[in-house]
Design an enzyme around this catalytic site. Structure first.
Site, short mmCIF file in Angstrom:
data_model
loop_
_atom_site.label_atom_id
_atom_site.label_comp_id
_atom_site.label_asym_id
_atom_site.label_seq_id
_atom_site.Cartn_x
_atom_site.Cartn_y
_atom_site.Cartn_z
NE ARG A 177 -101.03 -52.21 1.12
CZ ARG A 177 -100.39 -51.57 0.15
NH1 ARG A 177 -101.09 -51.01 -0.83
NH2 ARG A 177 -99.09 -51.48 0.15
CG ASP A 216 -99.75 -55.96 1.79
OD1 ASP A 216 -100.29 -56.22 2.88
OD2 ASP A 216 -98.60 -55.49 1.71
#
Length: 411
Positions: free
Chosen positions: A370, A297
């Site tokens: 993100r 991530d």
């Protein structure tokens, strides 16, 4: 030393909501993340008939070890992968008919290995359109338990969902895992299950989960380490800047805190104390080759600062980033090329060469929080970057842009 108040962890909040809903008694979750994903999870519990009381500082959940209070429900999971993968599993342990659907973005994300495992355990589960994707219907009659084989090579959430289910089965669960990505997220699950009274026994790739249910508790949610990565990276790319995140230290559950070790290898100064982590920019940012399978991530965070390094940055073993909210590996490559940065990619890797990003470039977000937050760090050294969907940060951090602006002002 600017201290940044990072919202609660999305991963921990989602697991805590599942555990609290499944526990015997009332659980209190302190400082949970309030974002589109976690609000969607709490709303999903409510749709299933669980009572969720929400105040700014804590959420209280009345647990129902026997499963959802309602015999029939229709749940919309929004964009949330944890919601879309965990709630059908929670519902399967009850008795009733439960339909789940999600956003177009979430409908594209794979679910197949988890639903195959549930069917192997006797769960009556039907995909309405594309096999292995939402929407789906669960006709629940409880889960007996037994042994199941699982491929968690696309997402560790498949394994987490089955681990969470284990104590709700009648005889317990033995899970044999053939492949696993993002293993630290499974460690979070095991630690949290322990806090709710369940000890999982692991022997290599086999997890034995006992029956008997969970006990209610009061559980504090630590700050989100993936979100903290943008602020740590902001320090690393700016000589003399220092960022401290309280609440994330040596005892943190989240593997994504390991991102600061990547920054240390690149030249930043890093200090990890018991209850906080500090990163300082030294003016040095070296290239490196790094395997990010376990902290994928944070791959976009590293990709976004890579052009500012003195040598090439090669990120390996991140094939699973292609099946997140978007194909993150390709999204990073496309945006870096838009910035005029040389990039090469393969099935599970990306290599970024040093370059001077072009000011005034429009970043394509692909609706992925993100991507926005990562390239906001690039924007600290590149004036005038804009985003086609800056508001998609509401998925995990609705106040991100304001918090990041404050960081820039004090540095």
């Amino acid at each position: 030393m600017p201290a940044v108040d990072i919202p609660g962890s999305k991963s921990i909040t989602a697991r805590a909501l599942f555990l609290a809903a499944a526990a015997d008694g009332v659980s209190t979750l302190r400082r949970p993340l309030r974002s589109d994903d976690t609000e969607g999870f709490a709303e999903g519990l409510t749709r299933l008939g669980y009572r969720v009381g929400r105040t700014p500082e804590a959420w209280q959940v009345d647990g129902r070890p026997q499963g959802p209070a309602l015999a029939e429900a229709d749940v919309y999971c929004r964009d949330g992968a944890t919601t879309a993968r965990f709630l059908p599993v929670l519902a399967a342990a009850g008795h009733g008919t439960y339909r789940f659907d999600a956003s177009p973005q979430m409908r594209r994300r794979p679910l197949g290995p988890l639903t195959r495992a549930l069917r192997d355990l006797g769960v009556d589960l039907r995909h309405e359109e594309a096999e292995g994707h939402h929407p789906l219907t669960v006709r629940a009659a409880g889960v007996e338990g037994g042994e199941v084989v699982l491929d968690a090579g696309q997402s560790s959430q498949y394994l987490t969902a089955l681990l969470l289910l284990g104590p709700l089965t009648r005889t317990g669960l033995r899970i044999r895992v053939t492949d696993l990505v993002s293993a630290p997220y499974v460690e979070i699950t095991l630690a949290m299950m322990r806090a709710f009274g369940v000890e999982v026994v692991r022997d290599g790739d086999v997890y034995d989960v006992p029956p008997g249910g969970y006990r209610a508790t009061t559980y504090p949610i630590e700050p989100d380490a993936s979100t903290a990565s943008y602020f740590f990276a902001a320090a690393a790319v700016t000589p003399g800047r220092e960022v401290t995140v309280p609440g994330l230290g040596t005892g943190a559950l989240q593997g994504d805190l390991r991102f600061v070790e990547v920054l240390r290898r690149m030249g930043a100064e890093v200090e990890i104390a018991a209850d906080r982590t500090t990163v300082r920019g030294t003016g040095v940012l070296r290239g490196l080759t790094v395997n990010m399978r376990d902290i994928s991530d944070t791959m976009p965070t590293l990709a976004a600062i890579a052009p500012l390094a003195s040598g090439p940055v090669r990120i390996e073993d991140v094939a699973n980033t292609r099946v997140k909210e978007c194909d993150r590996l390709q999204a990073c490559a496309d945006n870096l090329r838009r910035l005029g940065v040389p990039v090469a990619t393969g099935p599970d890797w990306i290599e970024i060469r040093p370059g001077t990003p072009e000011p005034g470039t429009g970043i394509k977000t692909f609706g992925d929080h993100r991507i926005v937050m990562s390239f906001a760090v690039t924007g600290l050294r590149t004036p005038g970057l804009s985003y086609d969907d800056p508001g998609c940060v509401r998925k995990t951090f609705p106040g991100f842009h304001e918090a990041f602006a404050r960081l820039s002002q004090v540095s």
